[in-house]
Design an enzyme around this catalytic site. Structure first.
Site, PDB file in Angstrom:
ATOM      1  CD  GLN A  11       7.131 -12.508  25.159  1.00 57.58           C
ATOM      2  OE1 GLN A  11       7.089 -12.009  26.286  1.00 57.58           O
ATOM      3  NE2 GLN A  11       6.304 -12.173  24.203  1.00 57.58           N
ATOM      4  CE1 TYR A 140       7.925  -8.459  36.306  1.00 57.89           C
ATOM      5  CE2 TYR A 140       6.016  -7.187  35.589  1.00 57.89           C
ATOM      6  CZ  TYR A 140       7.261  -7.730  35.329  1.00 57.89           C
ATOM      7  OH  TYR A 140       7.832  -7.549  34.102  1.00 57.89           O
TER       8      TYR A 140
HETATM    9  C1  AKB Z   1       3.274  -8.561  32.443  1.00 54.93           C
HETATM   10  O1  AKB Z   1       2.158  -8.465  31.913  1.00 54.93           O
HETATM   11  O2  AKB Z   1       3.451  -8.877  33.621  1.00 54.93           O
HETATM   12  C2  AKB Z   1       4.500  -8.215  31.620  1.00 54.93           C
HETATM   13  C3  AKB Z   1       4.898  -6.790  31.809  1.00 54.93           C
HETATM   14  C4  AKB Z   1       4.065  -5.697  31.298  1.00 54.93           C
HETATM   15  O3  AKB Z   1       5.924  -6.545  32.377  1.00 54.93           O
HETATM   16  N1  AKB Z   1       4.239  -8.472  30.238  1.00 54.93           N
END
Ligand code: AKB
Length: 315
Positions: A11, A140
């Site tokens: 993106q 993440y």
């Molecule tokens: C997600 O939703 O994982 C990403 C972010 C906030 O890093 N868009």
């Protein structure tokens, strides 16, 4: 200055690369991704298939093109990372380590890496600044805390200039996001235009910080070009706006009056959204390098609907 942009077909890369090429010259911005089909259709040369988890592949690009700066965009986002933790580990942790080690070994000028509001967690107080409690509950988020800490470490120990933006949900129309929790804020526009209805995967009262792509691009350029002496941290919060899903629904309905919204919270993504702050404090970016967002919910909605309608309805 010669750039390598990893994960360029995502993106952000899809829009950042043309801006970088315009500013620094096409041949000074080398793009890489593992998605060869998109690489060939989205970008002109120089483009290379390279996997950040395979160190030699990245080293080859650095040597072949004499790269000075890596903009490391390759990452697995929050929701996808929870579905496939081992992939998230390989790309977000092993890939990160490869990039930092290569940058150190080849004495590169800078590594620029986006971080995320995912570094925060439920223990973080409201409206956190750049230095706040960071106890993320997603892989993440954990990998982004590691990114920030390792970035600081490489800066202090080896003098490698690592810097980045701590981004909220990114809204854009040219390329879709993938695998994020905040992706509903983009998807809602696609569905509103094509089907006049959308099922949000979060509750109507879910409020998160967001930013529109033109502001993201501006922030990237400003921070890449900022004088290192002016920086007081390596990773900076930037926020464009903050809205609830219900407010987004209402903003879209102003321009698409027959738009219908439904809410069916998805347990995984709702839990992630609930663990993130509703707004973030970007005072330091404003003070240190002059950050000022230009896009709010209203202005962004008008622009999204106009551009996305042109793109989707001409097909
Ligand atoms: C997600 O939703 O994982 C990403 C972010 C906030 O890093 N868009």
């Amino acid at each position: 200055m010669k750039f390598l942009v990893t994960g360029a077909c995502g993106q952000i890369g899809s829009e950042l690369v043309p801006v970088l090429r315009q500013r620094y010259g096409r041949y000074n911005v080398v793009v890489s991704d593992i998605d060869t089909t998109r690489l060939m259709t989205v970008f002109d040369e120089p483009s290379v298939k390279a996997d950040v988890t395979i160190r030699k592949e990245i080293e080859n690009v650095i040597e072949a093109y004499d790269i000075d700066v890596i903009i490391h965009l390759a990452a697995i986002l929050s929701a996808r990372g929870e579905e496939n933790p081992s992939l998230a580990w390989r790309v977000n942790v092993e890939g990160l380590y490869n990039i930092l080690e290569i940058a150190r070994e080849y004495d590169l000028d800078m590594v620029f890496i986006p971080s995320s509001i995912a570094v925060y967690g439920p223990e973080t107080p409201d409206n956190p600044g750049d230095i706040a409690i960071m106890r993320p509950k997603t892989l993440y988020g954990i990998s982004k805390v590691l990114t920030e800490l390792l970035g600081e470490y490489y800066y202090m120990k080896y003098g490698l200039d690592v810097r980045g933006l701590r981004l909220p949900g990114v809204i854009s129309w040219k390329a879709k996001p993938g695998g994020g929790t905040t992706d509903y804020a983009v998807e809602a526009f696609y569905h509103a235009i094509l089907r006049r209805e959308y099922v949000f995967w979060v509750r109507p009262d879910t409020r998160l910080p967001m930013i529109y792509m033109p502001d993201v691009l501006k922030a990237f350029i400003q921070l890449i070009e900022a004088d290192d002496n002016k920086l007081t941290v390596r990773f900076y919060n930037v926020q464009g706006m903050s809205f609830s899903a219900k407010e987004l629904e209402e903003a879209i309905r102003k321009y698409i009056p027959d738009f219908k919204a439904y809410y069916k919270p998805d347990p995984l993504r709702q839990k992630i959204a609930d663990s993130w702050p509703k707004t973030i404090d970007d005072t330091r970016a404003r003070r240190d390098w002059g950050w000022r967002p230009e896009w709010d919910l209203e202005k962004m909605t008008v622009d999204m609907i106009e551009n996305l309608s042109k793109m989707l309805l001409k097909q």
